[in-house]
Design an enzyme around this catalytic site. Structure first.
Site, PDB file in Angstrom:
ATOM      1  CG  HIS A   1      -0.496   0.434   2.470  1.00 17.64           C
ATOM      2  ND1 HIS A   1      -0.293  -0.417   3.537  1.00 17.64           N
ATOM      3  CD2 HIS A   1      -0.152   1.664   2.921  1.00 17.64           C
ATOM      4  CE1 HIS A   1       0.152   0.271   4.570  1.00 17.64           C
ATOM      5  NE2 HIS A   1       0.241   1.543   4.220  1.00 17.64           N
TER       6      HIS A   1
ATOM      7  CG  ASP B   1      -7.013  -0.822  -3.468  1.00 19.56           C
ATOM      8  OD1 ASP B   1      -8.007  -1.577  -3.545  1.00 19.56           O
ATOM      9  OD2 ASP B   1      -6.789   0.088  -4.283  1.00 19.56           O
TER      10      ASP B   1
ATOM     11  CB  SER C   1       2.819   1.630   6.313  1.00 19.45           C
ATOM     12  OG  SER C   1       1.550   1.654   6.836  1.00 19.45           O
ATOM     13  N   GLY C   2       4.893  -0.783   6.325  1.00 20.23           N
ATOM     14  CA  GLY C   2       5.962  -1.433   5.571  1.00 20.23           C
ATOM     15  C   GLY C   2       7.120  -1.842   6.456  1.00 20.23           C
TER      16      GLY C   2
END
Ligand code: 4AZ
Length: 482
Positions: A286, A328, A431-432
């Site tokens: 994302h 998503d 995130s990630g």
């Protein structure tokens, strides 16, 4: 990283950290057996300094342009001929159009998003050393590692099952070749032999060259002659080389999370990520939305930093590989792999995290760690300049799916972690990044920071992509790039 009491305001599901947070505010192989799955990634190759912005997304073959200038025809015969031509044209487009256009986009448009879609219509034998599919995808993902000992398994096409490999006649050359097959090419780090009474197994039968696929030099056998099978690790991962002590608080010390990177777009922090090999970083899918996320040339990876105002190293990204099943809307399969233009040099501040085995378990209640440069409160408008860390507990998926928590939104590819009472969580900009758990003396990447409702709210823990469910995809993608 949010470590404050839960807020009382109510905001919905946190969108990914987009538009990116400028640092000053806004402007399958089935795991247990069966056939290997066919993974088809989105590739976003680097085509040089400034690739053209792009458009096409998953399997979106360009639509044929409609001819609006239809001339008036007088004769009924001409009209009939035109109708016939249109009908034949439509049929041709429906029948062959998407294949034709998707081939065009993957071969002729370097720098654009090309969907590497391969469909083998003929019958395919997985992992027999013969490439049935044009790009050889039926021979990818034929190797995996199992359990805490990281025992090697190879998919046996004759038995159509994953089997352990006997240590008889196994040499370091085989280990190196196996690691290079899964995309980790600097040579194997550790090879051992562990007892196993498993049956059937695979025995080394042939010699090896640098391009030999492991599945071609093994032959099924009822048992290992010495009752020992190969255990193999492809890198010295998940350990700290730093001698500095942890100072306390939530700001991370240099070298404490040496696999953490800052993923930046146009020099602004957007997401976290985790080094897993010198040229490979795992992050979240994302982090790359359609609009501009596919401009590969603008993305950089900054390893070895604990402060965004002091970036010692920057690496450009050569390729962004998004999981083709990423959704998503549901956040399912929220994982991506970045290939760096050049390998990072490991040192005190830069180290890889370990990838878990496909069947490794991280029991609920285990205390693991998250780190990142994300927002330090849900309402903050900027990310943190300092790398933050927090300890979180793994939460049982059934519990996390209960009505008062995420009521069924947690898929098998997700893992909940945090504190149900609130106050401790990952947040936008994290995130990630990594959720790592220590097993013996190594840190394993159990999760990739993905989503959550708000940050640090009561009964809304952080949700992470479950790496054990996605690790075969990672190996397969690295192998395909080899
Ligand atoms: C995000 O948007 C995000 N509280 C990351 C983690 C969490 C929420 C949002 C978990 O990047």
């Amino acid at each position: 990283m949010d470590a404050r009491p839960p807020p009382y305001s109510s905001v919905g599901v946190q969108p990914p950290a987009y538009p990116p947070y400028p640092q000053g505010g806004y402007p399958q192989h089935p795991q247990g057996g069966g056939k290997p799955p066919s993974y088809q990634p989105y590739y976003i190759p680097n085509a040089g300094p400034s690739p053209p912005p792009v458009v096409a997304h998953h399997s979106s073959a360009p639509q044929p342009k409609r001819n609006s200038s239809q001339k008036r025809c007088c004769g009924i015969v001409t009209l009939l001929v035109v109708c016939l031509c249109v009908a034949v044209g439509i049929w041709l487009i429906v029948r062959f159009g998407s294949k034709f256009f998707s081939n065009m986009s993957s071969s002729n448009n370097p720098g654009s998003t090309s969907t590497v879609q391969e469909t083998c219509y003929q019958s395919v034998t997985y992992c027999n050393g013969i490439k049935d599919c044009p790009s050889g995808s039926d021979e990818l993902g034929c190797v995996r590692f199992s359990g805490e000992n990281s025992t090697l398994q190879v998919y046996d096409w004759k038995d159509q099952a994953w089997e352990l490999v006997c240590s008889n006649n196994w040499t370091s050359t085989f280990s190196d070749r196996t690691c290079s097959q899964v995309g980790i090419s600097k040579g194997a780090f550790y090879t051992g032999a562990v007892s196993s009474s498993s049956s059937p197994v695979l025995l080394v039968k042939g010699n090896i060259s640098p391009s030999t696929l492991m599945q071609t030099i093994l032959t099924p056998s009822p048992q290992c002659p010495k009752g020992q099978v190969v255990s193999l690790m492809c890198s010295d991962c998940g350990t700290r080389k730093s001698t500095s002590r942890i100072v306390g608080g939530v700001i991370a010390a240099q070298g404490k999370w040496p696999w953490q990177i800052s993923l930046q777009y146009a020099n602004s922090h957007v997401c976290g990520g985790t080094i897993i090999a010198p040229q490979w970083v795992v992050t979240a899918a994302h982090c790359f939305p359609d609009e501009y996320g596919q401009n590969v040339g603008k993305w950089t990876v900054c390893p070895g930093t604990i402060n965004l105002n002091n970036i010692p190293n920057k690496f450009s990204v050569n390729k962004i590989i998004l999981n083709e099943q990423y959704d998503d809307k549901t956040h399912d399969y929220d994982i991506a792999l970045l290939k760096l233009s050049s390998p990072v040099q490991y040192g005190v501040s830069i180290q890889p995290a370990c990838l878990p085995s496909f069947d490794q378990t991280f029991p609920e209640g285990t205390t693991c760690s998250i780190s990142g440069f994300g927002k330090t409160s849900e309402t903050s408008t900027t990310v943190s300049t300092a790398l933050m860390e927090a300890s979180v507990q793994l939460i049982n998926t059934d519990m996390c799916n209960s009505a008062n928590i995420y009521s069924g939104a947690i898929t098998d590819r997700m893992l909940c972690a945090g504190k149900l009472s609130g106050g401790l969580d990952s947040c936008q900009g994290d995130s990630g990044g990594p959720l790592v758990c220590q097993v013996k003396d190594r840190w394993y990447l159990a999760g990739v920071t993905s989503w959550g409702v708000g940050c640090a709210r009561k009964n809304k823990p952080g949700v992470y992509s479950r790496v054990t469910e996605l690790v075969q995809w990672l190996y397969k993608m690295m192998e395909a790039e080899n």
